[in-house]
Design a protein around this motif. Structure first.
Motif, PDB file in Angstrom:
ATOM      1  N   TYR A 242      -7.008   6.203  10.948  1.00 36.13           N
ATOM      2  CA  TYR A 242      -6.280   5.595   9.830  1.00 36.13           C
ATOM      3  C   TYR A 242      -7.141   4.566   9.093  1.00 36.13           C
ATOM      4  N   GLN A 246      -8.120   4.972   5.192  1.00 34.16           N
ATOM      5  CA  GLN A 246      -7.567   4.058   4.185  1.00 34.16           C
ATOM      6  C   GLN A 246      -8.693   3.295   3.486  1.00 34.16           C
ATOM      7  N   GLN A 266      -4.371  -0.692  -2.651  1.00 36.36           N
ATOM      8  CA  GLN A 266      -4.564  -0.485  -1.213  1.00 36.36           C
ATOM      9  C   GLN A 266      -4.619  -1.823  -0.479  1.00 36.36           C
ATOM     10  N   PHE A 271      -2.149  -1.392   2.744  1.00 35.31           N
ATOM     11  CA  PHE A 271      -2.514  -0.120   3.348  1.00 35.31           C
ATOM     12  C   PHE A 271      -3.846  -0.251   4.072  1.00 35.31           C
ATOM     13  N   LEU A 272      -4.656  -1.207   3.611  1.00 36.02           N
ATOM     14  CA  LEU A 272      -5.984  -1.381   4.167  1.00 36.02           C
ATOM     15  C   LEU A 272      -5.908  -2.278   5.403  1.00 36.02           C
TER      16      LEU A 272
ATOM     17  N   ASN B  52       0.062   6.853  -1.707  1.00 34.38           N
ATOM     18  CA  ASN B  52       0.326   5.808  -0.722  1.00 34.38           C
ATOM     19  C   ASN B  52       1.411   4.858  -1.179  1.00 34.38           C
ATOM     20  N   ALA B 225       2.531  -0.872   2.683  1.00 36.13           N
ATOM     21  CA  ALA B 225       2.305  -0.017   3.845  1.00 36.13           C
ATOM     22  C   ALA B 225       3.486  -0.045   4.804  1.00 36.13           C
TER      23      ALA B 225
END
Lengths: 392, 624
Positions: A242, A246, A266, A271-272, B52, B225
């Motif tokens: 992952y 990412q 991101q 997400f990072l 995403n 996320a």
């Protein structure tokens, strides 16, 4: 006319540090100063974007101030003579620090790396990188030889470094331990050492045997997964792969111009992973794009070439080996981190110099740059540190 | 000197060049990798990044409104209040649920269970904790809002089922199941369904689903996320997120008369069965009732399994629409058809008489008339008025099964009439070419007796009966029953206009005989149908009582008889006698009150009275 005036000043009072002021002679110094402050500024801005947390940012600013102090102290306050004299004691101090960490260090994230020093936690393995550099330089400085070195001359050096490697590897911190070893090996590469063919073959075979051995017995399963993920990126995209995926998405989606400061989706939408430490470059690449990243690369490589240049200009083996060591140290950290972030290297804990959040790491690289300046000044026969001026 | 300085340094100069070269190569390598990721593969990764963090949220469309023939609303939408909870904003779940449970008078446990069902959904998605809040509850929640962050009241347009909506006619909505979703989206990929969308499951809602549903809109939101909604990048890039509003569904105007429908429902209250009111001149259905009913709004809230099971297990099948899907033996309502056949075939004329002694001996078997004492010597008019079975046994024997079947099929019995509502049945005409089902024992000679009085294997639906009487009333035209007047788009354009379609003309029967039959069926203040007699308004009709099981005690209407063995009471009527304008068919299953004359004729009378009242006609002149 101005030139002659400056020249006159230079000639008339060679010893006054405020008057000897010629750019061509001080090219290295000013370049390093420029790079140093540019990197500090960029890193601070980038770190704010990565976390957008004022408390975190304040902490970083404290690190920046302490780092700058380190930089100036190493560059101007202490003479290189002092550093030479303190090389062994400094290395010994770090060794003690590492043993203390090993015995009763502070644990975080499954690793035991930190020492509690009352008001803040310190990570001796970070500054150990610098200590190794000056330790190796000091070793060759004190054990001067007229002929090439042979392996038997170096047993003390090798034993010490392997001891350090084991201590850090046990924390466990495979990245730092490996980096220490690599810095050492690269430094040796610049020294005239005669190796018999037998030694080369044995070293080669044993390293192959060691890597096979470590794959089956030493490496943890998560470390193996990281290597496998590098080869097969689609192996486990939501699990062990992952982070890497990412990171690639963040960098790739940055495009040519980037998404703009504070606008990386991101990064800002979390997400990072590890976006303030190991993957900080992804943040930069996402928000500043190809253009910004290439500028940053240029800045870093300018620094490396400067390090190389300073080393070339050195008159003695101590300053040559120290400056080449510092260059290699910064270069390896940079290359391994960026290669990891760009999906060319397995995920290992390796900070991006200046950019990754962490006091010990920042203080170390600041000190390293300061040392580079000190060496440059030494190379120009300027042994007039403030300390000396103060009569110390 | 040179030697010394060289040896003292001990650093190999050539390595610098080599290392510098390595640095350059690394720079180029990393740079080209960066170029590959950001420029060459940039668009691909940009799409991945978008996937995403961008989520599509549907905006449900309002379903079309259903009107009656006079543009009065039968079914519309109403804003309902739902209690929703956004998990991403909830601070203290335990406290929140406690406060909510005391406001809603609901146990913490049941709220928790509903919250649990949503586990695994993204956090930006609201969880519906309770549907259809009352105004009081809404105001309570609004006043407590500062103590329960993350709780909100959302307003959702839903079907507003007021009491007395024609349940089976309109049908109900339910969440689309995965199988249907797949099929529907394959048929119509342009306007796809999503999981959780409502779809018409019965009646008008199902039949005109494609017009009623409208088109749902959508908007994009940004999530992080952890699945939480995020509004970062204010002003700048966020405004480019597209929003498409939903389009409401088209409105449907039915041929139903709302007042008449209500009267019909009220008149039929307490009975189980079906009522159909139809315009005999074009097949338009004016009212339609199937009973018992269910509550269509139950699907909009939380339907417990127990309740669903009890609906399914109910012996009177409340979910089932009996007007098109229920099949019954026509009983005495079949007699006019037999009589028409006999008149047409010349077997009898108006004055032919048969003698009834209360039963008919056929070989070893004895076939009774419903009046055990017999009607004596009677003609066709009397036979119809008093519904004498023996008279029709004689006619049936003269005609034979195939002749009866021929006339029945000529009147479009035994086939689907094309109303296409709620699983329309085709019924059954024994011994006809249409009949493929072998429901009868192959003994035509013996079967003819029950068949000629509409018992036996004959099966018709209430709509078919209405169509049969409409054909008699209009003099020989079978109209396709229809419900649709028009479909109007939300922008006021005409989408579709309901037409009147002729299925066939009954060529076998002459117009004179139809006229004669209309006159014969006239209800006077005597006979079995006398309870449907309306002074001043000519009504023609026929009663029927269908034996479910032949029991002696049945005839005495004893209450001990199990309900399901009771007779079906039936009544069919049209009014006025000639050029009729309305046909009513009432079928009451297992009626405990009595036969057609006792139980269903008064219902038909109420409906007819209401119809003529709405037409503002109190009395017909003698000649009309």
């Amino acid at each position: 006319m101005k030139d002659s005036f400056l020249q006159n000043l230079y000639v008339s009072d060679k010893k006054n540090i405020f008057i000897q002021f010629r750019f061509s002679e001080n090219y290295n110094l000013f370049s390093i100063l420029f790079i140093f402050f540019s990197l500090l500024l960029l890193s601070s801005l980038n770190l704010y974007s990565a976390n957008q947390d004022i408390g975190h940012f304040k902490q970083h600013m404290i690190h920046v101030v302490l780092g700058s102090l380190c930089f100036f102290a190493a560059g101007w306050f202490f003479s290189l003579r002092t550093v030479i004299n303190l090389s062994y004691p400094l290395f010994f101090l770090h060794l003690v620090g590492l043993i203390l960490v090993f015995v009763f260090g502070y644990q975080a994230g499954g690793a035991q790396r930190w020492l509690h020093l009352g008001f803040f936690r310190f990570q001796p393995s970070e500054s150990m990188k610098l200590a190794i550099i000056i330790f190796v330089a000091k070793f060759f400085y004190t054990n001067k030889k007229l002929q090439s070195y042979v392996l038997s001359d170096l047993w003390f050096l090798i034993a010490s470094i392997l001891f350090v490697f084991t201590l850090i590897f046990k924390q466990p911190d495979f990245g730092t331990a490996g980096l220490c070893l690599m810095i050492f090996v690269f430094q040796l590469a610049f020294v005239d050492i005669v190796l018999s063919r037998k030694v080369i073959v044995i070293t080669f075979l044993s390293s192959v045997a060691m890597s096979i051995f470590s794959w089956f017995f030493l490496l943890h399963s998560y470390q193996k997964m990281r290597i496998l993920n590098l080869i097969y990126p689609k192996l486990d995209p939501s699990g062990s792969g992952y982070n890497s995926l990412q990171s690639l998405v963040a960098i790739g989606s940055g495009g040519f111009w980037g998404k703009g400061y504070l606008n990386g989706t991101q990064t800002q939408l979390r997400f990072l992973p590890a976006k303030d430490t190991d993957f900080i470059f992804s943040v930069f690449a996402e928000e500043q794009g190809f253009v910004g990243s290439m500028l940053l690369f240029s800045l870093m490589f300018w620094l490396f070439f400067l390090g190389l240049k300073i080393s070339r200009e050195s008159h003695d083996i101590y300053s040559a080996l120290t400056s080449i060591g510092i260059t290699i140290f910064l270069f390896l950290e940079f290359v391994i981190n960026v290669a990891m972030v760009l999906g060319l290297f397995p995920v290992v804990g390796m900070p991006f110099p200046f950019f990754s959040y962490g006091g010990s790491s920042l203080l170390t690289v600041c000190g390293a740059l300061g040392l580079l300046i000190s060496i440059d000044r030494w190379n120009h026969n300027i042994d007039n540190s403030l300390m000396k001026g103060l009569g110390l | 000197m040179i030697f010394k300085s060289k040896k003292e340094l001990s650093v190999i100069r050539s390595r610098y060049t080599f290392f510098g070269f390595c640095l350059l190569l690394t720079f180029l390598g990393l740079g080209s990798r960066l170029w590959f990721l950001q420029i060459y593969r940039g668009p691909y990764f940009a799409q991945l990044a978008k996937n995403n963090h961008i989520r599509k949220i549907d905006i449900p469309a309002q379903r079309g409104i259903i009107y009656d023939r006079h543009h009065r609303i039968i079914l519309t939408n109403h804003l309902f209040y739902d209690l929703v909870l956004f998990p991403q904003f909830v601070k203290d779940e335990k406290k929140t649920l406690f406060i909510l449970s005391s406001i809603l008078h609901d146990s913490v446990h049941s709220l928790k269970r509903r919250l649990k069902n949503s586990r695994g959904l993204p956090k930006y998605q609201a969880v519906v904790l309770k549907n259809n809040l009352t105004q009081h509850q809404v105001s309570l929640i609004e006043s407590y809002k500062s103590f329960i962050p993350g709780v909100d009241v959302s307003r959702v347009p839903r079907r507003n089922y007021v009491s007395g909506v024609p349940v089976h006619l309109l049908g109900y909505l339910n969440e689309i199941d995965r199988e249907t979703l797949k099929i529907k989206n394959k048929e119509n990929p342009d306007n796809p369904y999503n999981i959780g969308d409502l779809i018409g499951k019965q009646g008008v809602e199902k039949k005109w689903e494609q017009y009623l549903r409208g088109r749902s809109g959508y908007r994009y939101i940004q999530v992080d996320a952890l699945g939480r909604k995020h509004d970062f990048g204010r002003g700048g890039k966020n405004t480019s997120l597209l929003e498409v509003p939903s389009t409401p569904g088209s409105d449907i105007v039915l041929t139903i008369d709302k007042d008449l429908q209500e009267v019909t429902q009220n008149a039929f209250k307490g009975k189980y069965g079906a009522v159909v009111v139809m315009d005999p001149n074009n097949g338009e259905i004016l009212a339609m009732v199937s009973s018992p009913t269910y509550d269509p709004s139950m699907y909009q809230g939380y339907l417990s399994i127990d309740r669903w099971q009890s609906l399914l297990k109910d012996p009177y099948k409340p979910l089932f629409d009996k007007t098109t899907g229920g099949t019954f033996p026509p009983g005495s309502l079949f007699k006019p058809l037999v009589a028409l056949a006999a008149l047409e075939e010349g077997i009898i004329n108006k004055h032919s008489k048969y003698s009834c002694h209360g039963s008919y001996q056929w070989g070893k078997d004895k076939f009774h008339c419903h009046k055990r004492s017999g009607h004596g010597l009677i003609d066709l008019s009397k036979a119809l008025t008093h519904s004498c079975d023996v008279y029709f046994y004689n006619l049936g024997l003269e005609l034979g099964v195939s002749k009866i079947a021929k006339y029945a099929t000529a009147f479009a019995l035994g086939e689907k009439l094309g109303l296409d509502l709620n699983w329309e049945e085709d019924g059954h005409v024994p011994y006809s070419n249409l009949s493929t089902k072998d429901l009868v024992r192959k003994k035509p000679a013996r079967d003819i007796l029950p068949l000629s009085i509409g018992q036996g294997a004959n099966l018709v639906t209430p709509v078919q009966l209405a169509s049969l009487y409409a054909t008699i009333a209009n003099g020989g035209t079978v109209w396709k029953p229809t419900l649709l007047k028009k479909i109007i788009s939300p922008f006021g354009e005409l989408v579709e206009k309901g037409g009147h379609e002729k299925i066939k003309d009954v060529g076998l029967v002459s117009e004179a005989n139809f006229k004669r039959m209309q006159k014969l069926l006239e209800i006077l203040n005597e006979g079995t149908g006398r309870k449907a007699y309306i002074p001043g308004i000519p009504v023609a009709g026929k009663t029927g009582s269908v034996q479910v099981v032949s029991l002696k005690k049945n005839r005495d209407r004893r209450s001990v008889v199990s309900m399901k063995w009771q007779e079906h009471a039936m009544f069919a009527a049209f009014s006025p006698i000639h050029q009729a304008r309305v046909v009513v068919v009432v079928i009451s299953e297992n009626d405990t009150v009595g036969g057609g004359g006792q139980s269903t004729a008064p219902i038909a009378k109420k409906i007819l009275e209401a119809y003529w009242k709405s037409q503002k006609i109190k009395k017909f002149s003698r000649h009309s």
